[in-house]
Design a protein around this motif. Structure first.
Motif, short mmCIF file in Angstrom:
data_model
loop_
_atom_site.label_atom_id
_atom_site.label_comp_id
_atom_site.label_asym_id
_atom_site.label_seq_id
_atom_site.Cartn_x
_atom_site.Cartn_y
_atom_site.Cartn_z
N LYS A 152 0.87 -1.18 0.00
CA LYS A 152 0.00 0.00 0.00
C LYS A 152 0.89 1.22 0.00
O LYS A 152 1.97 1.17 0.60
CB LYS A 152 -0.91 -0.01 1.24
CG LYS A 152 -1.83 -1.21 1.35
CD LYS A 152 -3.00 -1.14 0.40
CE LYS A 152 -3.82 -2.42 0.44
NZ LYS A 152 -5.05 -2.38 -0.35
N HIS A 270 -8.78 -12.35 -7.82
CA HIS A 270 -9.31 -11.21 -7.05
C HIS A 270 -10.72 -10.96 -7.55
O HIS A 270 -10.99 -11.11 -8.75
CB HIS A 270 -8.42 -9.98 -7.26
CG HIS A 270 -8.67 -8.91 -6.25
ND1 HIS A 270 -9.83 -8.19 -6.21
CD2 HIS A 270 -7.90 -8.45 -5.23
CE1 HIS A 270 -9.77 -7.31 -5.20
NE2 HIS A 270 -8.61 -7.46 -4.59
N ARG A 271 -11.63 -10.60 -6.65
CA ARG A 271 -13.05 -10.53 -7.04
C ARG A 271 -13.58 -9.09 -7.11
O ARG A 271 -14.80 -8.88 -6.98
CB ARG A 271 -13.89 -11.35 -6.08
CG ARG A 271 -13.76 -10.87 -4.65
CD ARG A 271 -14.66 -11.62 -3.70
NE ARG A 271 -14.54 -11.07 -2.38
CZ ARG A 271 -15.37 -11.29 -1.37
NH1 ARG A 271 -16.40 -12.08 -1.55
NH2 ARG A 271 -15.18 -10.74 -0.19
N HIS A 303 -10.80 -14.84 -3.36
CA HIS A 303 -11.20 -14.08 -2.19
C HIS A 303 -12.65 -14.39 -1.85
O HIS A 303 -13.52 -14.31 -2.72
CB HIS A 303 -11.09 -12.57 -2.48
CG HIS A 303 -9.69 -12.09 -2.63
ND1 HIS A 303 -9.19 -11.05 -1.89
CD2 HIS A 303 -8.67 -12.51 -3.41
CE1 HIS A 303 -7.91 -10.84 -2.21
NE2 HIS A 303 -7.58 -11.73 -3.15
N SER A 339 -9.28 -11.64 3.18
CA SER A 339 -8.56 -10.39 2.94
C SER A 339 -9.52 -9.22 3.09
O SER A 339 -10.72 -9.37 2.93
CB SER A 339 -7.98 -10.43 1.52
OG SER A 339 -7.47 -9.17 1.14
N GLY A 341 -8.89 -5.58 5.33
CA GLY A 341 -8.97 -5.04 6.69
C GLY A 341 -8.43 -5.98 7.76
O GLY A 341 -8.68 -5.76 8.95
N GLY A 363 -2.85 -6.10 3.88
CA GLY A 363 -2.13 -4.96 3.31
C GLY A 363 -1.84 -3.97 4.41
O GLY A 363 -0.76 -3.96 5.02
N GLY A 364 -2.85 -3.14 4.71
CA GLY A 364 -2.72 -2.15 5.79
C GLY A 364 -2.31 -2.78 7.11
O GLY A 364 -1.58 -2.16 7.90
#
Ligand code: RUB
Ligand code: MG
Length: 416
Positions: A152, A270-271, A303, A339, A341, A363-364
């Protein structure tokens, strides 16, 4: 001559044949329609009927009519003969069961909730090549969840910065570096540069830490371009490609599956945009069905949400994951991806809800660690170690400072 009318497609006595594709809809009929009328119209329009009564010579017609065979409140079951479908064509199947009917005036809303796929249709599709076996065939995750991270900010990092973030995350303990859904081939970070530099970094890290690592590079694009990118991944020695399956479309996914097999590449799905279909509870196509389609078309990971522990709206993640890994006429299972949050403080609850045969992607929750990406990756790996050993995160944090810092920052919060 035989007549075909909208009302001919309801038969509540009909028992679906083993070869039928059986679809569960939720229907809200238009104000001037009974449920029987609406259900019959849905079966008609999605198979061989239209609004006008037809008169056809029986000798010139294969009867491909679907049957609305069960109505229970707003739940309507429709059975489709398998001869209606072109073997191995997901677009053709969807043009029937999720096509014109989504916009018919006869219904105010209609949602395709679930499908029961017969062997004759399943056998037309390849299914995944690897599925959960990537954990030991391509990586060294063993019995624990596979760990992944997406740098990110999701777009805007230069190639060098992107690779540096990835390298730190690999060294900290994640298995997979993943591109974000909207990072493909832009001027600030061109596809082939990123691919080559990331895989060179992967090789360095593997030599240093003695664990296999890999890169989910986003090949999403126009279909021919995408296939060239798949070839490039293989040329550069990658083991995986990532595809935005909804925005690319199923036909393109089928093409990628075919090409990926030539190179032994696994496909990470990835959706992005799924919620345009599945977010409204009364209209569209459920994530369960989108996941089923993905498995048939042959992605290896998809996902499926976080069982409510992340930042995005969720459907029934445990139920979808169960379907993705259940027996289906010998088709390989899919490895589900949690995935959106996620961070170390929720990993214990996540594994409790979804088990350990998943990819945990943060990620975050890694790059937002107060001490940076390397520490964030270590904290995620530590939270998995603690959960696998049945030790509370707090207790494990006593002598694992990266996890302690992550818990201080985020606790067990569910972000919005
Ligand atoms: C997650 C991320 C993914 C979302 C997609 O980043 O970039 O695109 O998980 O959602 P972060 P889903 O870990 O920073 O939230 O997995 O529900 O499709
Ligand atoms: Mg993303």
């Amino acid at each position: 001559m035989t007549g075909i009318e909208y009302d001919d497609f309801l038969d509540l006595e009909y028992e679906p044949a083993e070869t039928d594709l059986v679809c569960a809809f939720r229907i809200d009929p238009a104000a001037d329609m009974t449920m029987d009328e609406a259900a019959s119209r849905v079966a008609s329009e999605s198979s061989n009927g239209t609004w006008a009564a037809l008169h056809v010579d029986e000798d010139e017609l294969t009867d491909l009519g679907a049957v609305a065979c069960e109505i229970d409140g707003d739940a309507v079951t429709v059975a489709y003969p398998d001869a209606l479908f072109e073997p191995g064509s997901m677009p053709q199947i969807l043009s029937c069961i999720a096509g014109n009917i989504m916009g018919m005036k006869a219904v105010d809303t209609i949602r395709l909730e679930d499908c029961h796929w017969p062997e004759s249709i399943v056998s037309g599709f390849p299914g995944p090549q690897f599925g959960p076996s990537v954990a030991h065939e391509k990586l060294d995750a063993g019995d624990r969840p596979v760990l992944a991270t997406v740098p990110k900010p999701k777009v805007g990092l230069s190639t060098d910065a992107h690779v540096r973030v990835g390298e730190e995350a690999w060294r900290g303990g994640v298995d997979l570096l993943k591109d974000d859904e909207n990072l493909t081939d832009q001027d600030f970070n061109p596809f082939e540069d990123r691919l080559a530099d990331s895989l060179a970094a992967r090789d360095r890290v593997e030599d240093d830490v003695g664990e296999r690592k890999d890169y989910l590079v986003n090949v999403t694009g126009e279909t021919n371009e995408m296939l060239e990118r798949v070839d490039l991944v293989a040329e550069h020695g990658g083991g995986f490609v990532m595809v935005d399956v909804i925005t690319c479309g199923w036909s393109a996914v089928q093409s990628v599956r075919d090409r990926a097999e030539k190179h032994d590449l696994a496909i990470h799905a990835h959706r992005a945009m799924h919620a345009a279909f599945d977010r409204l509870p009364h209209h569209g196509v459920s994530m369960r069905v989108l996941a089923q389609i993905s498995r048939l078309c042959g992605v290896d990971h998809i996902h499926t949400g976080t069982a409510g522990l992340g930042k995005l709206e969720n459907e029934d993640t445990p139920g979808i994951n169960e379907w993705l890994t259940a027996e289906l006429y010998g088709l390989e299972p899919v490895l589900p991806v949690a995935s959106g949050g996620l961070h170390p403080g929720v990993v214990d609850q996540l594994l409790e809800a979804l088990g350990t045969d998943i990819i945990v992607q943060a990620g975050g929750g890694i790059h937002g660690h107060p001490d940076g990406t390397h520490a964030g990756a270590k904290a995620l790996r530590q939270s998995v170690e603690a959960s696998m050993a049945d030790v509370s995160l707090e207790a494990y944090a006593d002598d694992h400072e990266e996890l302690a810092t992550a818990l201080e920052k985020w606790g067990a919060e569910t972000p919005r």
